[in-house]
Design a protein around this motif. Sequence first.
Motif, PDB file in Angstrom:
ATOM      1  N   TRP A   1      -5.347  -4.742   3.942  1.00  0.00           N
ATOM      2  CA  TRP A   1      -5.781  -6.278   3.647  1.00  0.00           C
ATOM      3  C   TRP A   1      -5.016  -7.138   4.209  1.00  0.00           C
ATOM      4  N   GLU A   2      -5.247  -8.512   3.896  1.00  0.00           N
ATOM      5  CA  GLU A   2      -4.417  -9.342   4.603  1.00  0.00           C
ATOM      6  C   GLU A   2      -3.038  -9.463   4.238  1.00  0.00           C
ATOM      7  N   GLN A   3      -2.702  -9.374   2.823  1.00  0.00           N
ATOM      8  CA  GLN A   3      -1.283  -9.415   2.410  1.00  0.00           C
ATOM      9  C   GLN A   3      -0.695  -7.992   1.986  1.00  0.00           C
ATOM     10  N   PHE A   4      -1.443  -7.070   2.429  1.00  0.00           N
ATOM     11  CA  PHE A   4      -0.925  -5.694   1.891  1.00  0.00           C
ATOM     12  C   PHE A   4      -1.696  -4.543   2.539  1.00  0.00           C
ATOM     13  N   ARG A   5      -0.954  -3.367   2.382  1.00  0.00           N
ATOM     14  CA  ARG A   5      -1.948  -2.142   2.711  1.00  0.00           C
ATOM     15  C   ARG A   5      -1.692  -1.008   1.651  1.00  0.00           C
ATOM     16  N   THR A   6      -2.836  -0.440   1.615  1.00  0.00           N
ATOM     17  CA  THR A   6      -2.815   0.810   0.541  1.00  0.00           C
ATOM     18  C   THR A   6      -2.954   2.026   1.360  1.00  0.00           C
ATOM     19  N   TYR A   7      -1.971   2.832   0.793  1.00  0.00           N
ATOM     20  CA  TYR A   7      -1.929   4.286   1.430  1.00  0.00           C
ATOM     21  C   TYR A   7      -2.674   5.485   0.442  1.00  0.00           C
ATOM     22  N   PHE A   8      -3.188   6.144   0.774  1.00  0.00           N
ATOM     23  CA  PHE A   8      -3.811   7.369   0.113  1.00  0.00           C
ATOM     24  C   PHE A   8      -3.128   8.828   0.674  1.00  0.00           C
ATOM     25  N   MET A   9      -2.354   9.322  -0.087  1.00  0.00           N
ATOM     26  CA  MET A   9      -1.390  10.294   0.536  1.00  0.00           C
ATOM     27  C   MET A   9      -1.465  11.421  -0.410  1.00  0.00           C
ATOM     28  N   PHE A  10      -1.381  12.772   0.220  1.00  0.00           N
ATOM     29  CA  PHE A  10      -1.266  13.839  -0.477  1.00  0.00           C
ATOM     30  C   PHE A  10       0.148  14.395  -0.344  1.00  0.00           C
ATOM     31  N   ARG A  11       0.878  14.790  -1.342  1.00  0.00           N
ATOM     32  CA  ARG A  11       1.860  15.732  -0.970  1.00  0.00           C
ATOM     33  C   ARG A  11       2.107  16.773  -2.105  1.00  0.00           C
ATOM     34  N   GLY A  12       2.858  17.592  -1.490  1.00  0.00           N
ATOM     35  CA  GLY A  12       3.120  18.756  -2.404  1.00  0.00           C
ATOM     36  C   GLY A  12       2.171  19.842  -1.892  1.00  0.00           C
TER      37      GLY A  12
ATOM     38  N   PHE B   1      -1.888  13.557  -5.632  1.00  0.00           N
ATOM     39  CA  PHE B   1      -2.434  12.515  -4.786  1.00  0.00           C
ATOM     40  C   PHE B   1      -2.183  11.375  -5.088  1.00  0.00           C
ATOM     41  N   SER B   2      -1.483  10.447  -4.144  1.00  0.00           N
ATOM     42  CA  SER B   2      -0.780   9.245  -4.537  1.00  0.00           C
ATOM     43  C   SER B   2      -1.648   7.981  -3.932  1.00  0.00           C
ATOM     44  N   VAL B   3      -1.855   6.676  -4.659  1.00  0.00           N
ATOM     45  CA  VAL B   3      -2.195   5.835  -3.844  1.00  0.00           C
ATOM     46  C   VAL B   3      -1.145   4.769  -3.991  1.00  0.00           C
ATOM     47  N   ARG B   4      -0.614   4.456  -2.855  1.00  0.00           N
ATOM     48  CA  ARG B   4       0.597   3.425  -2.858  1.00  0.00           C
ATOM     49  C   ARG B   4       0.381   1.966  -2.036  1.00  0.00           C
ATOM     50  N   THR B   5       0.583   0.999  -2.637  1.00  0.00           N
ATOM     51  CA  THR B   5       0.203  -0.045  -1.997  1.00  0.00           C
ATOM     52  C   THR B   5       1.659  -1.066  -1.576  1.00  0.00           C
ATOM     53  N   PHE B   6       1.840  -1.287  -0.412  1.00  0.00           N
ATOM     54  CA  PHE B   6       2.857  -2.110   0.125  1.00  0.00           C
ATOM     55  C   PHE B   6       2.558  -3.339   0.300  1.00  0.00           C
ATOM     56  N   TYR B   7       3.082  -4.234  -0.338  1.00  0.00           N
ATOM     57  CA  TYR B   7       2.653  -5.739  -0.564  1.00  0.00           C
ATOM     58  C   TYR B   7       3.664  -6.583   0.586  1.00  0.00           C
ATOM     59  N   ASP B   8       2.985  -7.169   1.529  1.00  0.00           N
ATOM     60  CA  ASP B   8       3.738  -7.538   2.709  1.00  0.00           C
ATOM     61  C   ASP B   8       4.353  -8.751   2.348  1.00  0.00           C
ATOM     62  N   ARG B   9       4.540  -9.563   1.522  1.00  0.00           N
ATOM     63  CA  ARG B   9       4.997 -10.945   0.999  1.00  0.00           C
ATOM     64  C   ARG B   9       6.603 -10.635   0.887  1.00  0.00           C
ATOM     65  N   GLU B  10       7.447 -11.186   1.610  1.00  0.00           N
ATOM     66  CA  GLU B  10       8.722 -11.166   1.444  1.00  0.00           C
ATOM     67  C   GLU B  10       9.580 -12.189   0.343  1.00  0.00           C
ATOM     68  N   HIS B  11      10.170 -11.625  -0.622  1.00  0.00           N
ATOM     69  CA  HIS B  11      10.966 -12.440  -1.606  1.00  0.00           C
ATOM     70  C   HIS B  11      12.433 -12.276  -1.221  1.00  0.00           C
ATOM     71  N   SER B  12      13.130 -13.301  -1.521  1.00  0.00           N
ATOM     72  CA  SER B  12      14.483 -13.299  -1.408  1.00  0.00           C
ATOM     73  C   SER B  12      15.343 -12.613  -2.498  1.00  0.00           C
ATOM     74  N   ILE B  13      16.384 -12.063  -1.852  1.00  0.00           N
ATOM     75  CA  ILE B  13      17.362 -11.049  -2.925  1.00  0.00           C
ATOM     76  C   ILE B  13      17.841 -12.163  -4.085  1.00  0.00           C
ATOM     77  N   GLU B  14      17.803 -13.503  -3.785  1.00  0.00           N
ATOM     78  CA  GLU B  14      18.025 -14.365  -4.816  1.00  0.00           C
ATOM     79  C   GLU B  14      17.108 -14.319  -5.892  1.00  0.00           C
ATOM     80  N   ASP B  15      15.738 -14.072  -5.538  1.00  0.00           N
ATOM     81  CA  ASP B  15      14.772 -14.324  -6.677  1.00  0.00           C
ATOM     82  C   ASP B  15      14.613 -12.823  -7.185  1.00  0.00           C
ATOM     83  N   LYS B  16      15.292 -11.939  -6.964  1.00  0.00           N
ATOM     84  CA  LYS B  16      15.031 -10.608  -7.192  1.00  0.00           C
ATOM     85  C   LYS B  16      14.854 -10.385  -8.706  1.00  0.00           C
ATOM     86  N   SER B  17      15.751 -11.093  -9.562  1.00  0.00           N
ATOM     87  CA  SER B  17      15.812 -10.790 -10.762  1.00  0.00           C
ATOM     88  C   SER B  17      14.725 -11.359 -11.656  1.00  0.00           C
TER      89      SER B  17
END
Length: 177
Positions: free
Chosen positions: A56-67, A74-90
């Motif tokens: 997608w434009e701001q993320f990508r979703t993976y469809f993985m088989f493990r074990g 079966f795992s559906v894992r989405t990696f969101y591309d938007r960066e956040h600063s360490i100061e904003d982590k809390s």
Amino acid sequence: MSIDPSSIPNFGGQPEPQPAAPQGPVVPDQDLVKQLLEQMELKYVVDDEGDLAAPWEQFRTYFMFRGENEQQVFSVRTFYDREHSIEDKSALLETIDDWNRRTLWPKVYTHTHDDGSVRLIGEAQMLIGTGVSLEHFVSSTVSWVRASVEFDKWLVETLGLATEVEESTEDKPDDEG
């Protein structure tokens, strides 16, 4: 094993009739996921590790088989591309904790990179090694994909990121000069 397009859940309106599912459990595989993604009209690629990914434009979703065997997941894992600063982590953790308390999936967590940037990852998993009903697999996968998209929309609204995106677009010079 084949997925009938009418078996893909319709969350926007009236329930659609469900065709008879195969008798007994099935063990889903990558070909079944490809077929489902095609029927959902989602583009996908296979990465270097052999996992399916739908971008997608701001993320990508993976469809993985493990074990293996009975322990296969079966795992559906989405990696969101938007960066956040360490100061904003809390504050970010408080926000995603709220999401995690109120929703079933995806469960979202942070990943802090060596450069101090923080990104979010959403995940849902299903044990499939002993087999699952085809209807359950299809409806879960579709729901997880839609929830991943909804999380991104929710985060943008909750953190006011839409304003930042609009402002950065407005700040760009006009090329039609």
